[in-house]
Design an enzyme around this catalytic site. Structure first.
Site, mmCIF file in Angstrom:
data_model
loop_
_atom_site.group_PDB
_atom_site.id
_atom_site.type_symbol
_atom_site.label_atom_id
_atom_site.label_comp_id
_atom_site.label_asym_id
_atom_site.label_seq_id
_atom_site.Cartn_x
_atom_site.Cartn_y
_atom_site.Cartn_z
ATOM 1 N N SER A 176 0.847 -1.194 0.000
ATOM 2 C CA SER A 176 0.000 0.000 0.000
ATOM 3 C C SER A 176 0.880 1.242 0.000
ATOM 4 C CB SER A 176 -0.880 0.008 1.254
ATOM 5 O OG SER A 176 -1.536 1.248 1.410
ATOM 6 N N LYS A 194 2.316 -2.689 6.531
ATOM 7 C CA LYS A 194 2.665 -2.595 5.112
ATOM 8 C C LYS A 194 4.125 -2.174 4.918
ATOM 9 C CE LYS A 194 -1.199 -3.953 3.325
ATOM 10 N NZ LYS A 194 -1.281 -5.242 2.603
ATOM 11 N N TYR A 203 -1.848 -0.447 10.455
ATOM 12 C CA TYR A 203 -1.878 -0.841 9.040
ATOM 13 C C TYR A 203 -0.624 -0.338 8.320
ATOM 14 C CZ TYR A 203 -3.580 -1.217 4.226
ATOM 15 O OH TYR A 203 -3.717 -1.517 2.890
#
Length: 244
Positions: free
Chosen positions: A136, A153, A149
């Site tokens: 991402s 990533k 998150y």
């Protein structure tokens, strides 16, 4: 660019919905034999109704041992797309150990567990291979209330680069694709708030979010021999977000 995956067995995680389903569908249409992995049996069965040629594996990839056993039963695998992912919107005071474990179990631990099984299979068969991890833009750009998150990533990117160095001499390539917001059903719902949506779009030079096929195009390229000199790369599909 004509890309064919005939006679290739391709494992795709998160294939029951969203980006993973879009990628898996494109691979089927390009002649590949897809092994679809997802925790939702219902979604996988619907997928198989539409495409009877696929093989399905129901697995919670956060469970290392059971996931590896399930993937070993699906071998051999020539190509791998690690697409399964999990996100939770939490401020720092709201973070819990359970939330940390849930996100990291899927986004990095499960990805590593599956990659290990596929790589061992390729090495034992002395075969080349290509792996694509769906990361991402959040790996390099902070997102409000998504620190877990973003951290997970970032780990995906770092793992990818390191494995590329290790496995390059064995002719096994590994790359990342780092999208911005993608217009899946979930993505559309998550970014329906016009103020939140505008805040991100204002930072994207192309002034729009990505379509699933635009991510799949890049994944198919990186899996194929058309990218035979590309490994250890994190390719942003973000409309210029990281350049702005």
């Amino acid at each position: 660019m004509n890309i064919s995956f005939e006679n290739k067995r391709i494992l795709v995680t998160g294939a029951g919905s969203g980006i993973g389903n879009g990628i898996a569908t494109r691979l089927i249409k390009a002649g590949g034999t897809v092994i679809a992995v997802d925790r939702s049996k219902e979604n996988l069965e619907k997928f198989k109704e539409a495409y009877p040629s696929i093989e399905i594996v129901v697995a919670d990839i956060g469970d290392w041992k059971n996931t590896q056993e399930s993937i070993k039963a699906a071998l051999p695998v020539d190509l791998l797309v690690n697409c399964a992912g999990l996100d939770k919107v939490l401020s720092v005071p709201e973070i819990t150990e359970d939330a940390f474990q849930a996100i990291f179990n899927v986004n990095i631990k499960g990805m590593i567990a599956i990659t290990q099984v596929v790589v061992n299979d390729l090495l034992e068969r002395n075969k080349p291979g290509s792996i694509v991890n769906i990361s991402s833009k959040a790996s390099t750009s902070g997102l409000l209330y998504q620190s877990l998150y973003c951290a997970s990533k970032g780990a995906v990117d770092a793992f990818t680069r390191s494995v590329a160095v290790e496995l390059g001499p064995k002719n096994i390539r590994i790359n990342c694709v780092n999208p911005t917001v993608v217009l899946t059903e979930l993505g559309i719902r998550a970014w329906s708030d016009p103020i939140r949506k505008k805040a991100v779009l204002d930072r994207i030079p192309l002034q729009r979010f990505a379509e699933v096929d635009e991510v799949a195009d890049v994944v198919l390229y990186l899996l194929s021999d058309k990218s035979s000199m590309v490994t250890g790369h994190c390719l942003a599909v973000d409309g210029g977000y990281l350049a702005a």
